[in-house]
Motif scaffolding. Structure first.
Motif, short mmCIF file in Angstrom:
data_model
loop_
_atom_site.label_atom_id
_atom_site.label_comp_id
_atom_site.label_asym_id
_atom_site.label_seq_id
_atom_site.Cartn_x
_atom_site.Cartn_y
_atom_site.Cartn_z
N ASP A 35 0.80 -1.22 0.00
CA ASP A 35 0.00 0.00 0.00
C ASP A 35 0.84 1.28 0.00
O ASP A 35 1.97 1.30 0.49
CB ASP A 35 -0.92 0.01 1.22
N PHE A 36 0.23 2.32 -0.53
CA PHE A 36 0.84 3.64 -0.60
C PHE A 36 -0.15 4.65 -0.03
O PHE A 36 -1.34 4.63 -0.37
CB PHE A 36 1.18 3.98 -2.05
N ALA A 37 0.32 5.55 0.84
CA ALA A 37 -0.54 6.58 1.42
C ALA A 37 0.22 7.90 1.46
O ALA A 37 1.40 7.94 1.83
CB ALA A 37 -0.98 6.18 2.82
N LEU A 38 -0.45 8.96 1.10
CA LEU A 38 0.13 10.30 1.15
C LEU A 38 -0.87 11.25 1.80
O LEU A 38 -2.01 11.38 1.34
CB LEU A 38 0.46 10.80 -0.26
N HIS A 39 -0.47 11.88 2.90
CA HIS A 39 -1.33 12.84 3.59
C HIS A 39 -0.89 14.25 3.23
O HIS A 39 0.19 14.70 3.63
CB HIS A 39 -1.25 12.64 5.10
N ASP A 40 -1.72 14.92 2.44
CA ASP A 40 -1.51 16.33 2.09
C ASP A 40 -2.04 17.14 3.27
O ASP A 40 -3.25 17.33 3.43
CB ASP A 40 -2.29 16.64 0.81
N LYS A 41 -1.12 17.62 4.11
CA LYS A 41 -1.54 18.29 5.34
C LYS A 41 -2.04 19.71 5.07
O LYS A 41 -2.81 20.25 5.88
CB LYS A 41 -0.40 18.31 6.35
N ILE A 42 -1.64 20.30 3.97
CA ILE A 42 -2.10 21.65 3.65
C ILE A 42 -3.59 21.64 3.32
O ILE A 42 -4.36 22.48 3.78
CB ILE A 42 -1.29 22.24 2.48
N ASN A 43 -4.00 20.67 2.50
CA ASN A 43 -5.40 20.57 2.09
C ASN A 43 -6.17 19.49 2.86
O ASN A 43 -7.34 19.25 2.57
CB ASN A 43 -5.48 20.29 0.59
N ASP A 44 -5.49 18.84 3.81
CA ASP A 44 -6.07 17.77 4.61
C ASP A 44 -6.73 16.70 3.74
O ASP A 44 -7.89 16.34 3.92
CB ASP A 44 -7.09 18.31 5.61
N ARG A 45 -5.94 16.19 2.78
CA ARG A 45 -6.40 15.12 1.91
C ARG A 45 -5.48 13.91 2.07
O ARG A 45 -4.27 14.05 2.22
CB ARG A 45 -6.40 15.56 0.45
N LEU A 46 -6.08 12.75 2.03
CA LEU A 46 -5.35 11.50 2.17
C LEU A 46 -5.48 10.71 0.88
O LEU A 46 -6.58 10.31 0.50
CB LEU A 46 -5.90 10.68 3.34
N TYR A 47 -4.36 10.51 0.18
CA TYR A 47 -4.35 9.75 -1.06
C TYR A 47 -3.92 8.33 -0.76
O TYR A 47 -2.85 8.11 -0.16
CB TYR A 47 -3.41 10.40 -2.07
N LEU A 48 -4.72 7.35 -1.20
CA LEU A 48 -4.46 5.95 -0.92
C LEU A 48 -4.44 5.16 -2.22
O LEU A 48 -5.22 5.42 -3.14
CB LEU A 48 -5.54 5.36 0.00
N GLY A 49 -3.56 4.17 -2.28
CA GLY A 49 -3.51 3.32 -3.46
C GLY A 49 -2.54 2.18 -3.26
O GLY A 49 -1.88 2.07 -2.22
N PRO A 50 -2.42 1.29 -4.26
CA PRO A 50 -1.45 0.20 -4.18
C PRO A 50 -0.03 0.75 -4.31
O PRO A 50 0.17 1.87 -4.80
CB PRO A 50 -1.81 -0.68 -5.38
#
Length: 261
Positions: free
Chosen positions: A109-124
């Motif tokens: 799994d891959f996860a990226l938390h954009d703290k500026i826009n409070d978005r969490l991107y998730l994927g393989p």
């Protein structure tokens, strides 16, 4: 494109991080007397021996990071911690040391938390390849590990050997070809290039070598992707090899979730 730009800027920044001072500048090494007459097999064997002696299974680093692209220029600091077998964690910080993004890559799994826009991107895990400016040939985690530490080396068969400016150059053929430029004084790769149908697809350069725990490793790593016109430069300021403990804090809370393919 906005997502791609942000992820590139963040994950690219992911590239440098956590503690342990660089020891000293690498000594001025000289090429062995046999240069430039080593065979391909001899070059591969010497590089394999260096890789085996490295015995690197994890690292942490603090780094200065520069990102240059048509859509974004950024000068940031970053922290990266990686256990080669299974986990990569990274944090990117902007002015005033404000954390702007945090990422976690595991075997699946891959996860990226954009703290500026409070978005969490998730994927393989394979989604990393779409947002980091290098071409992953197999294991993304292993490719990142060897890129950050500058331990890329050619393996397998079918290499053609040549010399350029005091270095060896190993090239394989076919529509998708790889070129390794190798310093015979240290048996380290100083430049890696990947071509597809004759066009440069990605390039990585390693310089400013230091002696770290008895190993000669680059302090400066540059990654160039012609397709996105993105250049990432990582300069390790502190580097710890094989730390006994690593932590990977990742708590995105109620961030808005976005799925990646």
């Amino acid at each position: 494109m906005r997502l791609l730009s942000f992820c590139c800027a963040s994950i690219l920044l992911i590239a440098g991080c956590s503690s342990g001072p660089l020891v000293r500048d690498a000594p001025d090494l000289t090429a062995p007397a046999e240069f430039p007459n080593h065979s391909t097999e001899q070059v591969l064997a010497r590089m394999a021996a260096v890789a085996a002696a490295d015995s690197l299974v994890a690292f942490s680093s603090q780094a200065k990071v520069e990102v240059r692209s048509p859509s974004r220029d950024a000068d940031l600091s970053a922290t990266i911690r990686q256990r080669a077998a299974d986990t990569l964690w990274a944090s990117a910080r902007g002015p005033l040391s404000i954390e702007v993004a945090r990422a976690l890559v595991t075997e699946r799994d891959f996860a990226l938390h954009d703290k500026i826009n409070d978005r969490l991107y998730l994927g393989p895990t394979r989604a990393v390849a779409a947002y980091f400016p290098v071409s992953f040939e197999a294991d993304a985690s292993a490719e990142l590990f060897s890129t950050f530490l500058g331990t890329l080396h050619p393996t397998g068969e079918g290499w053609t050997i040549g010399t350029v400016d005091g270095y060896y150059r190993l090239t394989d053929g076919g529509p998708s070809s790889r070129v390794y430029t190798i310093d015979p004084a240290s048996w380290r790769t100083v430049r890696y290039q990947h071509f597809v149908d004759g066009q440069l697809f990605d390039e990585r350069a390693f310089s400013a070598f230091d002696v770290i725990d008895g190993r000669i490793l680059p302090r400066r790593v540059e990654v160039w992707n012609p397709q996105s016109e993105t250049r990432l430069t990582i300069e390790h300021r502190k580097l710890t090899l094989n730390p006994t403990t690593l932590d990977f804090p990742f708590s995105p809370g109620d961030a808005d979730v976005r799925r990646l393919d």
